[in-house]
Design a protein around this motif. Structure first.
Motif, short mmCIF file in Angstrom:
data_model
loop_
_atom_site.label_atom_id
_atom_site.label_comp_id
_atom_site.label_asym_id
_atom_site.label_seq_id
_atom_site.Cartn_x
_atom_site.Cartn_y
_atom_site.Cartn_z
N SER A 54 0.79 -0.60 -0.05
CA SER A 54 -0.04 0.14 0.11
C SER A 54 0.71 1.56 -0.26
O SER A 54 0.65 2.13 -0.69
N PHE A 124 -6.15 0.28 -0.98
CA PHE A 124 -6.43 -0.52 -0.50
C PHE A 124 -7.65 -0.10 -0.22
O PHE A 124 -8.26 -1.85 0.74
N SER A 186 -10.88 -1.52 4.66
CA SER A 186 -10.11 -1.26 4.65
C SER A 186 -10.42 0.42 5.01
O SER A 186 -10.96 0.44 3.58
N GLY A 189 -9.07 3.55 2.82
CA GLY A 189 -9.42 3.30 1.05
C GLY A 189 -10.60 4.15 0.74
O GLY A 189 -10.73 4.76 0.21
#
Lengths: 343, 98
Positions: A54, A124, A186, A189
């Motif tokens: 990431s 993400f 997540s 994200g």
């Protein structure tokens, strides 16, 4: 005759927005290619082994965005030179408060907030989610331009925008469900997704403030000047201080293929933005962004043409919705648009 | 004076007298001031006026055909007047600040 002239103006506005959508869609070809070319490919791989996927994705994205901004400004300078507008650019850039301030603000919203948000969403959650999140930007743009700028959003235009967005959702539906079921959860994200939608939506409205009293070709160039400063003077040096070897990779771009991809990216992205900004004064921020949103459709078509990624039935349906939505806006009585402001 | 300032500033300033003006006259004036005497210069200044009108800062109040071709043969000439919003924008962004 007078009505004809008027219709022509509105048509130019829509054509500009459409032009923007086509070029934006086309930009995904060099945009995607860059990721598999060196130095970006090795940069991602190297960083991923140390910092994880990431972080590597976001840092690599910063460098790609920075080079993208650099080639865009070169393309725009040539464009303005060709139009004979360099003098007017000098006059405009000196107007800090009424013009340059707004364009720099636009570059913050459009550059690091929207683009970075988009990459964060991609890293993400997933690429399809990032695309759908970005497609929501005309909602923000329309709302802010209505409230803050006092621009007109007719029921018809609103309907068109909503249909286009539904079309975008449908295009990425398969991927979206997959993204949400595998990468879901997540939070960072999703924040990235919101950053993308708000960033681009607000950018249009902020830029419109400057566009009131200056020319679009020049406005967009000043906006990219701002973006270059943000990447090259602020963000990249900060990342270098943080220990990321940005310049090591940056120095490796002088390969024919990389240069070519960067140049094509700069030209498509640059002119997509020129067309976007040109459409705002003519048809308003909401409409310009709504039609500009057709890029979602064009991107999939071009990616299919160049990379052979086969489209699914959801794409056909979504594409149809996008076309219907833009026709709904396009066929609006142009006298409604005598002025884009509410009385 | 908005000379050596962006063209749209100058246009708003010219309209700030509150009177109505034909685009042909305003364009000619600005062409001379900014040294943009080509047809291209004329059309690009005129497009600035069109954008100002679309943005609701100028309002079209009259129109006639350019029969003599003194400006652009066969084209329509437009007469504009500044709107309240135009005055506000001219005031808060272009003038009275220095």
């Amino acid at each position: 005759m007078r009505q004809n002239e008027h219709k022509k103006r509105v048509r130019i506005g829509y054509l500009m927005a459409l032009f923007c959508a086509v070029l934006w869609g086309l930009w995904y070809i060099p945009g995607t290619t860059l990721w598999v070319l060196n130095p970006f490919d090795t940069m991602f791989a190297d960083l991923a082994t140390i910092h994880g996927d990431s972080v590597a994705l976001v840092i690599t994205a910063v460098l790609i965005s920075a080079f993208n901004a650099l080639t865009v400004i070169i393309a725009l300078m040539v464009w303005n030179g060709g139009l004979g507008k360099l003098k007017e650019m000098g006059r405009t850039v000196r107007e800090l408060k009424p013009c340059t301030k707004w364009y720099f603000l636009a570059s913050i919203f459009g550059g690091p907030i929207a683009i970075l948000g988009s990459f964060i969403a991609m890293g993400f959650v997933g690429a399809a989610f990032a695309a759908v999140a970005a497609l929501l930007y005309p909602v923000i743009g329309s709302a802010v331009s209505y409230k803050w700028l006092g621009q007109k959003i007719s029921k018809r235009a609103l309907m068109g925008i909503i249909i286009i967005i539904l079309g975008g959702f449908t295009i990425y539906a398969g991927g979206l469900i997959e993204d949400l079921s595998t990468g879901g959860g997540s939070l960072i994200g999703y924040i990235g997704g919101i950053m993308a939608a708000c960033g681009w939506g607000i950018e249009g409205c902020v830029a419109a403030k400057g566009l009131d009293v200056s020319e679009p070709d020049i406005g967009i160039t000043i906006r990219f000047l701002g973006e270059n400063i943000i990447w090259w003077v602020i963000i990249i040096p900060v990342l270098v201080l943080a220990g990321f070897p940005m310049f090591t990779y940056a120095a490796q771009i002088f390969e024919p293929m990389v240069m070519l991809a960067l140049m094509i990216a700069g030209i498509t992205f640059g002119f997509c933005y020129v067309a976007w900004y040109k459409s705002f004064p003519l048809i308003g921020v909401g409409r310009g962004q709504g039609i500009g949103n057709l890029y979602g459709l064009f991107a999939v078509i071009f990616i299919f043409m160049f990379f052979g990624t086969v489209p699914e039935w959801t794409l056909i349906l979504g594409g149809l919705l996008c076309v219907v939505g833009s026709l709904v806006m396009f066929t609006e009585e142009s006298l409604e648009l005598q002025s884009i402001r509410r009385e | 004076m908005a000379k050596n300032r962006p063209i749209k500033f100058r246009l708003l300033e010219l309209f700030s007298d509150g009177e109505s003006h034909w685009n042909s006259e305003v364009v000619k004036k600005v062409q001379a001031e900014y040294g943009m005497n080509s047809n291209y210069g004329r059309d690009s200044i005129n497009f600035d006026i069109i954008e100002l009108a679309a943005g609701g800062m100028l309002k079209e109040i009259d129109v006639k055909k350019d029969d003599d071709g003194t400006y652009k043969a066969g084209a329509l000439l437009h007469k504009y007047v500044i709107t309240d919003f135009g005055k506000i924008r001219a005031g808060d962004s272009c003038f009275f600040k220095k």
